[in-house]
Motif scaffolding. Structure first.
Motif, PDB file in Angstrom:
ATOM      1  N   TRP A 175      40.236  38.375  44.627  1.00  0.00           N
ATOM      2  CA  TRP A 175      40.861  37.125  44.203  1.00  0.00           C
ATOM      3  C   TRP A 175      40.646  36.963  42.706  1.00  0.00           C
ATOM      4  CZ3 TRP A 175      44.130  34.252  46.885  1.00  0.00           C
ATOM      5  CH2 TRP A 175      44.371  32.920  46.525  1.00  0.00           C
ATOM      6  N   SER A 176      41.703  36.875  41.946  1.00  0.00           N
ATOM      7  CA  SER A 176      41.607  36.820  40.498  1.00  0.00           C
ATOM      8  C   SER A 176      40.962  35.521  40.015  1.00  0.00           C
ATOM      9  CB  SER A 176      43.003  36.951  39.884  1.00  0.00           C
ATOM     10  OG  SER A 176      42.972  36.724  38.496  1.00  0.00           O
ATOM     11  N   GLU A 177      40.254  35.617  38.900  1.00  0.00           N
ATOM     12  CA  GLU A 177      39.701  34.424  38.264  1.00  0.00           C
ATOM     13  C   GLU A 177      40.801  33.545  37.683  1.00  0.00           C
ATOM     14  OE1 GLU A 177      36.879  35.660  35.380  1.00  0.00           O
ATOM     15  OE2 GLU A 177      35.389  36.328  36.870  1.00  0.00           O
ATOM     16  N   ARG A 178      42.025  34.066  37.595  1.00  0.00           N
ATOM     17  CA  ARG A 178      43.150  33.265  37.109  1.00  0.00           C
ATOM     18  C   ARG A 178      43.670  32.298  38.168  1.00  0.00           C
ATOM     19  NH1 ARG A 178      47.573  36.928  35.893  1.00  0.00           N
ATOM     20  NH2 ARG A 178      46.556  38.575  37.045  1.00  0.00           N
ATOM     21  N   LEU A 179      43.242  32.482  39.415  1.00  0.00           N
ATOM     22  CA  LEU A 179      43.640  31.612  40.515  1.00  0.00           C
ATOM     23  C   LEU A 179      42.561  30.571  40.780  1.00  0.00           C
ATOM     24  CD1 LEU A 179      44.981  34.314  43.004  1.00  0.00           C
ATOM     25  CD2 LEU A 179      46.296  32.907  41.418  1.00  0.00           C
ATOM     26  N   PRO A 180      42.909  29.447  41.427  1.00  0.00           N
ATOM     27  CA  PRO A 180      41.879  28.462  41.786  1.00  0.00           C
ATOM     28  C   PRO A 180      40.785  29.112  42.630  1.00  0.00           C
ATOM     29  CG  PRO A 180      44.071  27.568  42.133  1.00  0.00           C
ATOM     30  CD  PRO A 180      44.259  29.022  41.842  1.00  0.00           C
ATOM     31  N   ALA A 181      39.542  28.802  42.304  1.00  0.00           N
ATOM     32  CA  ALA A 181      38.410  29.449  42.966  1.00  0.00           C
ATOM     33  C   ALA A 181      38.309  29.024  44.424  1.00  0.00           C
ATOM     34  CB  ALA A 181      37.118  29.115  42.237  1.00  0.00           C
TER      35      ALA A 181
END
Length: 206
Positions: A175-181
């Motif tokens: 899961w990318s850090e660019r997406l909501p955690a």
């Protein structure tokens, strides 16, 4: 990788009709999700994220899609706030933006039998894993509502489908850090609708 074609492609008019497969999971979010001022979160909606994965295999267009957002309402209408969405086809990008005000971006989807990796120009967005569950119920009609647009130009997308609902595990592998955690990579609830027949009509201003 995605390029200028996403900005230039023409698109068919609404409604769009499809056949395909869909997976969705409701994941606890690490932080409360911001909701635009003209919308209200459903109970628990701001503390959860819906992750939707779709393979449109027949119909108006053929492409893959990843959408992420909270569940919200506006008056009596409720649905997914579609504020992050990626697709594998530039025609879908242009149609999504022009017709429904969706912030579609172009991405690549690399599939195996039980997983998919979704990447854009900046790198990996997400890797999701799924596995077949029990036999589903007979095909039933289901609403597939969503919100798009922006404050003052809000649109309601009254999508609908007929399909076989199945309880199937869905998990986040990366899961990318660019997406909501996310608070956890295991959803509170996950389902699949496969196969389905879907209709996405033009949007309704709201």
């Amino acid at each position: 990788m995605p390029g200028p074609a996403a900005e230039e492609a023409s698109h068919p008019p609404a409604p769009w009709r499809f056949r395909g497969r869909l997976w969705a999971g409701v994941f606890p979010a690490r932080h409360r999700q911001p909701v635009p001022a003209d919308l209200r979160p459903l109970p628990g909606g701001s503390s959860h994220l819906v992750v939707g994965l779709v393979r449109y295999r027949e119909g108006t267009l053929r492409y893959d899609e990843l959408a992420v957002g909270p569940l919200v309402r506006r008056g009596a209408r409720a649905g997914l706030l579609i504020d992050r969405i990626w697709v594998s086809d530039p025609v879908s990008v242009r149609g999504g933006r022009d017709i429904w005000g969706l912030p579609k971006e172009l991405a690549e989807f690399d599939w195996t039998d039980r997983s998919v990796r979704v990447s854009d120009r900046a790198g990996l967005l997400a890797e999701l894993a799924f596995r077949p569950g029990r036999l589903g119920l007979p095909a039933v009609p289901m609403p597939l509502p969503g919100f798009s647009g922006s404050v003052g130009r809000r649109l309601f997308v009254p999508g609908r489908l007929v399909g076989t609902l199945r309880r199937e595990p869905l998990a986040v592998v990366s899961w990318s850090e660019r997406l909501p955690a996310l608070a956890t990579t295991v959803p509170r609830l996950s389902v699949a609708v496969r196969p389905f027949r879907m209709t996405v009509p033009g949007p309704v201003p709201c």
